[in-house]
Design an enzyme around this catalytic site. Sequence first.
Site, short mmCIF file in Angstrom:
data_model
loop_
_atom_site.label_atom_id
_atom_site.label_comp_id
_atom_site.label_asym_id
_atom_site.label_seq_id
_atom_site.Cartn_x
_atom_site.Cartn_y
_atom_site.Cartn_z
NE ARG A 40 -4.17 -1.78 1.90
CZ ARG A 40 -5.20 -2.22 2.40
NH1 ARG A 40 -5.13 -1.78 3.82
NH2 ARG A 40 -6.17 -3.08 2.07
CE LYS A 201 -21.88 -14.28 6.34
NZ LYS A 201 -21.79 -12.97 7.46
N GLY A 354 -10.22 -7.30 -1.81
CA GLY A 354 -10.62 -8.24 -0.73
C GLY A 354 -10.14 -9.54 -1.18
N GLY A 377 -14.39 -3.11 0.68
CA GLY A 377 -15.68 -2.46 0.99
C GLY A 377 -16.14 -1.50 -0.11
P1 AMP Z 1 -16.19 -13.01 0.57
O1 AMP Z 1 -15.52 -12.16 1.68
O2 AMP Z 1 -17.70 -12.95 0.61
O3 AMP Z 1 -15.71 -12.63 -0.72
O4 AMP Z 1 -16.14 -14.69 0.76
C1 AMP Z 1 -14.69 -15.12 0.47
C2 AMP Z 1 -14.65 -16.34 1.27
O5 AMP Z 1 -15.71 -17.40 0.93
C3 AMP Z 1 -13.31 -17.20 1.24
O6 AMP Z 1 -12.50 -17.09 2.50
C4 AMP Z 1 -14.07 -18.57 0.63
O7 AMP Z 1 -13.16 -19.63 1.45
C5 AMP Z 1 -15.17 -18.57 1.29
N1 AMP Z 1 -15.95 -19.56 0.30
C6 AMP Z 1 -16.05 -19.51 -0.94
N2 AMP Z 1 -16.89 -20.44 -1.58
C7 AMP Z 1 -17.21 -21.26 -0.45
C8 AMP Z 1 -18.16 -22.52 -0.03
N3 AMP Z 1 -18.58 -23.09 -1.23
N4 AMP Z 1 -18.21 -22.83 0.98
C9 AMP Z 1 -17.73 -21.99 2.10
N5 AMP Z 1 -17.01 -20.99 1.99
C10 AMP Z 1 -16.78 -20.71 0.65
#
Ligand code: AMP
Length: 397
Positions: A40, A201, A354, A377
């Site tokens: 950064r 999520k 992220g 974010g």
């Molecule tokens: P996000 O911060 O919402 O982009 O989520 C990223 C996280 O989602 C990572 O740490 C992944 O390990 C998790 N992830 C992706 N696919 C899956 C899955 N099928 N089951 C559980 N966690 C997941």
Amino acid sequence: MNYNKKSVLDADVKGKKVLLRCDFNVPQNKETGEITSDKRIVAALPTIKYLLDNGAAVIACSHLGKPKGEWKEKLTLAPVAKRLSELLGMEVIFAKDIIGEDAQAKAAALKPGQIMLLENLRFDIREEKNGDDFAKALSDMADIYVSDAFGTVHRAHASTVGVAKYLPAYAGLLVEKELSVMGKALDDPARPFVAVLGGAKVSDKIGVINNLLDKADTVIIGGGMAYTFIKAMGHGIGNSLLEADKLDYALEMIEKAKEKNVRLLLPVDTAIGNEFKADCEKKIVPVDAIPDGWMGLDIGPETVKLFSDAIKNAKTVVWNGPMGVFEFEAFAEGTKAVAKALAESGAVTIVGGGDSAAAVEQLGFADKMTHISTGGGASLEFLEGRELPGVACLLDK
Ligand code: AMP
């Protein structure tokens, strides 16, 4: 949202004192406080050098960590000043406070071509509360304001929004790139425009899915959130991630895609595990055949082909969120394949911050992308089409 903002290149900076909001929120070793990645700080160099080379005096400022208004020695920006000084090959004057006597005296004495760094903005509670007196005191040290911390433009803080009430406000080179690349992708993309969404999520990406269904030609949904969609379509998903309160929303999005004539691609097969563990037993099954007790941890090979084909034909691709639990080697294949498809597509490729940015870096595809957003974010809110307060307050072109 108007992304057409004046940048530092439009400002007359010669002989001016410039309050420069940087993102020096660097990762640190929790025990020693040592900086574990200076990425950064390196990213901030082009704007800093531009300003110094063009006769400005730079008063840099940033937050570091979450001190929540308290003075925490471990979160001092002093090590950042030291590293910045090494990278620039010149002295970086470090203020022992933010708007106190030391900062004010050093800012008053600062000459064109010199740079100083204020102490951690978030040591003062008024930073995050956008305290007007705090913003005014920051502004009083400078003649113009330059915003180069994209990671915080979605927050209305004193150093991201408050100061723009008192100083003419411009985008730095980093923020300018974020606005021009992502702004163009959302407003006037080269088509086909494919959005690839993954991650854990649905609830985190509701606004993004909704907004991109209005803009993209194809929306691809993978990652943990795909299983809520698969369940909504009437299939059993075993122990896969499920947000039961988002099933109706998933159906609404499937309907919306049909109405808008947007291709919505969901996984057709999946790599499943019998436990949430790196070395669990692994199988590939069609999405309508996930056995009880198993969980979907990655997209399967048929899905890789389906998603990669769509990506390869695209002219613009925006990607946010991994396709599976890429942290587990055995379940990183889907994410790797999508990164590879983006890299080989010849399209304008934009990776949201992220986890997807981390995945692209970890997998070695970072230099093949048109743009990797520096804000997690902030880039999500950008993709949601929301107004970013730290961008809205900059001068229009
Ligand atoms: P996000 O911060 O919402 O982009 O989520 C990223 C996280 O989602 C990572 O740490 C992944 O390990 C998790 N992830 C992706 N696919 C899956 C899955 N099928 N089951 C559980 N966690 C997941």
